[in-house]
Enzyme design. Sequence first.
Site, short mmCIF file in Angstrom:
data_model
loop_
_atom_site.label_atom_id
_atom_site.label_comp_id
_atom_site.label_asym_id
_atom_site.label_seq_id
_atom_site.Cartn_x
_atom_site.Cartn_y
_atom_site.Cartn_z
N LYS A 1 0.83 -1.21 0.00
CA LYS A 1 0.00 0.00 0.00
C LYS A 1 0.87 1.27 0.00
CE LYS A 1 -2.31 0.22 3.58
NZ LYS A 1 -2.70 -0.69 4.62
N THR B 1 3.94 1.54 -1.00
CA THR B 1 4.65 1.63 -2.28
C THR B 1 3.73 2.18 -3.36
OG1 THR B 1 5.97 -0.26 -1.56
CG2 THR B 1 6.03 0.27 -3.90
N ARG C 1 2.21 7.94 6.85
CA ARG C 1 2.57 7.76 8.25
C ARG C 1 4.08 7.68 8.43
NH1 ARG C 1 -0.63 2.44 9.23
NH2 ARG C 1 -0.16 2.29 7.02
N LYS D 1 12.86 -7.11 9.65
CA LYS D 1 13.26 -6.38 8.45
C LYS D 1 12.02 -5.89 7.70
CE LYS D 1 17.06 -7.62 5.37
NZ LYS D 1 18.28 -7.12 5.97
N ALA E 1 -3.31 0.87 13.78
CA ALA E 1 -4.52 0.78 12.97
C ALA E 1 -5.59 -0.11 13.61
CB ALA E 1 -4.19 0.28 11.58
N PHE F 1 -3.80 -1.28 7.26
CA PHE F 1 -4.51 -2.54 7.02
C PHE F 1 -5.44 -2.45 5.80
CE2 PHE F 1 -4.10 -3.29 11.88
CZ PHE F 1 -2.81 -3.76 11.74
N PHE G 1 3.48 -8.33 -9.18
CA PHE G 1 4.70 -9.01 -8.75
C PHE G 1 5.22 -9.84 -9.92
CE2 PHE G 1 5.04 -8.98 -3.98
CZ PHE G 1 4.20 -7.90 -3.82
N TRP H 1 7.01 -0.47 -8.05
CA TRP H 1 8.21 -0.94 -7.35
C TRP H 1 9.39 -0.96 -8.32
CZ3 TRP H 1 12.28 -4.19 -7.14
CH2 TRP H 1 12.91 -4.34 -5.89
#
Lengths: 588, 588
Positions: A103, A105, A126, A137, A305, A333, A413, A441
């Site tokens: 989200k 990205t 945020r 990570k 959230a 979320f 993806f 991305w």
Amino acid sequence: MKITPKPIVKDDTIETVVLNRRMVGDKMEKTKYKSDIEIAQESTMKPIFEIASKLGLSEDDLELYGKYKAKLSSDALKKIATKQSGKVILVTAINPTAAGEGKSTVTVGLGDAFNRIGKKAMIAMREPSLGPTMGIKGGATGGGYAQVLPMEDINLHFTGDLHAITTANNALAAFIDNHLQQGNELQIDQRRIVWKRALDLNDRALRKVIIGLGGPAQGVPREDGFDITVASEIMAVLCLSTDLQDLKNRLARMVVAYNYQKQPVTVGDLKVEGALTLLLKDAVKPNLVQTIEGTPALIHGGPFANIAHGCNSAIATLTASKLADYVVTEAGFGADLGAEKFLHIKTRSAGFKPEAVVIVATIRALKMHGGMLKTELVNENVQALMAGFTNLKKHIETVQSFGLPAVVAINKFVTDSDAEVKALLDWCSEQNISVALTEVWEKGGEGGIPLAEKVIEAIENQDNKFAPLYDLSDSIADKVRTIVQKVYGGKDVEFSSKAKKQLKDFDSYGWSHLPVCMAKTQYSLSDDPSKLGRPTDFTITIREFKPSIGAGFIVALTGDVMTMPGLPKKPAALNMNVDEKGNAVGLF
Amino acid sequence: MKITPKPIVKDDTIETVVLNRRMVGDKMEKTKYKSDIEIAQESTMKPIFEIASKLGLSEDDLELYGKYKAKLSSDALKKIATKQSGKVILVTAINPTAAGEGKSTVTVGLGDAFNRIGKKAMIAMREPSLGPTMGIKGGATGGGYAQVLPMEDINLHFTGDLHAITTANNALAAFIDNHLQQGNELQIDQRRIVWKRALDLNDRALRKVIIGLGGPAQGVPREDGFDITVASEIMAVLCLSTDLQDLKNRLARMVVAYNYQKQPVTVGDLKVEGALTLLLKDAVKPNLVQTIEGTPALIHGGPFANIAHGCNSAIATLTASKLADYVVTEAGFGADLGAEKFLHIKTRSAGFKPEAVVIVATIRALKMHGGMLKTELVNENVQALMAGFTNLKKHIETVQSFGLPAVVAINKFVTDSDAEVKALLDWCSEQNISVALTEVWEKGGEGGIPLAEKVIEAIENQDNKFAPLYDLSDSIADKVRTIVQKVYGGKDVEFSSKAKKQLKDFDSYGWSHLPVCMAKTQYSLSDDPSKLGRPTDFTITIREFKPSIGAGFIVALTGDVMTMPGLPKKPAALNMNVDEKGNAVGLF
């Protein structure tokens, strides 16, 4: 009736299969793509005053934090307040997998895409919490070529906002315990102190503690606990305040305890709202940074959230809307949680109207909703994918029920097969759903142009009849019921006897006019994380309420919420370092 | 032998008669003088890049924090490292009263005075801690017309250094508890964890706590406690580090616990020194600000002066010495503590030589040393004053025993009578003591010119044969004995059986070569705060040692040290606020 609490947020020591977006085919080809921090550190940033000047801001409007970060001054915020507002676009998602659907990205990439097609756009997001950064990570500043910079700073101390909130939170706790120690004039019942301490870290050993040990000079012994800072009500308060005076008023209203007569004791009763406001006077100013492509972004505030509303600050969103024609912002979320709270709590409190909602979906998550196991998601499975469309469909309906246009963003993806992509696009077309593939991305703003065009089309061609689903004058119970039935698609709500008792008390305290903030698992539309897809006929159980009177909402808890995460066996911190030049190493 | 611990630092709830320097005659004429914050807010600051450019620094050498604060970049620090060093002047004091003798104010005023007489001068000072700021009224940024600006920022979050230290301290604590939780590979004895958590607040209820309660998923239950951040070893480590690599090495050496074989467990064993260094990579850079008169000042680091060495960072002092011909710096408490540690620990560790030591004395404090009651100090009493000279005399002798020139600064108060001032000046003249009256509170740098001239005279005319009083190869016990006999003027040292046992252990760990850091009351040359003047024939008792292996010293404790202060009945925070423009109100 006995209610078994269901876990909402799991300890982050629990192993999750992180579906790396850089997986190629069915192999992990980690070397083929650069890491986020490598891409970020190779990017050339412009001095932040150049970014600001594109927005019509002068150097005097900025309070610089190094060359690439700045807070907007109070004077600047006042100066722009009367300007016409741009269009606010919310980015939300289907019910996510544990790895998230990208989200942030997409939010960054969509902002970049607007600028690429000649629109004046800004991003409002945020700010990350240090705890998860040191634990697992994973950044909170976008990814690949759709990132905000300087990512190391933003993911570490940034401009100190979270530290200021931690300090204010714990100063308040110290004032409460000092009040007990110095005679307890307000008759605080030490068993009913609800204000907890906070640290911006993952530290499970601080969840339940006993303080004040060691004899009469060392305080009054009592049970206490620490939350992670983003779970502090002060974070929610800061994010819903529209100016410094509003912040002070909200801080004063926060309930910290109940007295022996079971009446609420507030920060105002302790007379420390001025000191807390002083500690937060800079934290309340939004932070200006830039994306890799130079799009201006305000990164400001980041409440939980679940027990909070999960959106960046109202000040950041409103400020961005005064400085740009298009503002892309996000909420935590999936749409059942983040978007619902954005639309019921944030827009109402801050007084603005969104223009469109982008729902981020990934093919892998839809396949999970369609019944596939996590470990098999890399394999093509059109049937499972199609079975998972129900989840996406529900969220589209929800957004439409708020009277807003919905646009689906397929966050692509490399593992997605052509057949899968085609099946999803065909389905959207049959259903007359506005949809775009995004490849932000790998391609940055260029990969978000189709989405930007669909969003503009939706704003221009579809009616915007934005209206909340419940009225503030509805009872708390009715507000919860409305959300469960209209947003989750559930049958009904049950309230525990404790929750029922609380509602009576809240009525007597005059809190029934407040909106509801649902704390529910993000993985399912229901309160059972294993019910994927579009469950029906389920009942949601409200175990307990938690009033956040300063923030201005009543949290409805459907299970145990973990408000202080733990560290995993091998924390990400083990890989962190600085190189000989003082640059961050191993951050992501 | 039973040893009764004597308190070193009292809880700051204990009422002290604050001798207001703005008292006139025998009446409190509070309205006659402006408050520190009023003077500060009426002052016009220059943009910090202008201050920097006078030092030969460019804008690229700065990392701005707003318009009036900046960190010096790593590149800037490297660039100037090879320059010739200016002269470092240490400001210390006689044994102080509870109200302090105005050492910071004299430090600022002396720096301003050097600039007024055409010398290129800089100031290096400690940064304040928020705890005392919220607790008891009183700044740490000088006073009157001898202040560093912006005082509100410096006294609140400043550039976030203390928050970074708090975060690193508590991240380390979380890593330790996570290590216990995840199998305890290093065999840490949970009863022998010596690393405590920290907050930059006064919060007595956190002194002794039990953590890890709530069952197996919530950590391993154990006793713990919180210190105020300035008492964290990380603060001492940061202040003694000379660069980022040195910082990392020191962090790695810090002992956090002992294992079941009673061997030390270090940060290096936990493999988190890289992560801690990453959290501190900006905090280690010194902060440039200015005085009311525009003199550049580096305000950086501020460790406790009892369980640590009480000086600003070595990096700040060394950097200032590369940028200016005269550097005025200070050390906590009186010369028996602050100067001794500056000369034995800081100069040795950072590799520089001071040129002169200024000993600040006030007539009211000398009268207390001469036997007057606190409540009577406003009355003239030449006899008591003269009886108190012994305390000053001892500190002059101590400075001279280090081979350094001493200059006495009489920090003048409006309550000092002409006869008292004359008596003090006459005595100094008889004793051939270099002395100057300073009126920097009321007159700024102008009021410090006589002192600046005396300091230059001392540096030019007196021999500087600086040498420490003990060798690092001496045993720990001998180091303590040397300090007690040569600096305090005591007869001997006694060690508790625990302390003796510890010395044996330290020998086996290879720690005996480290310098000693004495934790003793600041009010007396002895370890009994009621023994004023120049006590003789006393014995100092070392109750316990506390190793600070990262900082690189062994703390010798003569009593209970309060490392987490408490709040008073009416905390200063009750008066704090922001005005409608967002400015600080009621801070001082």
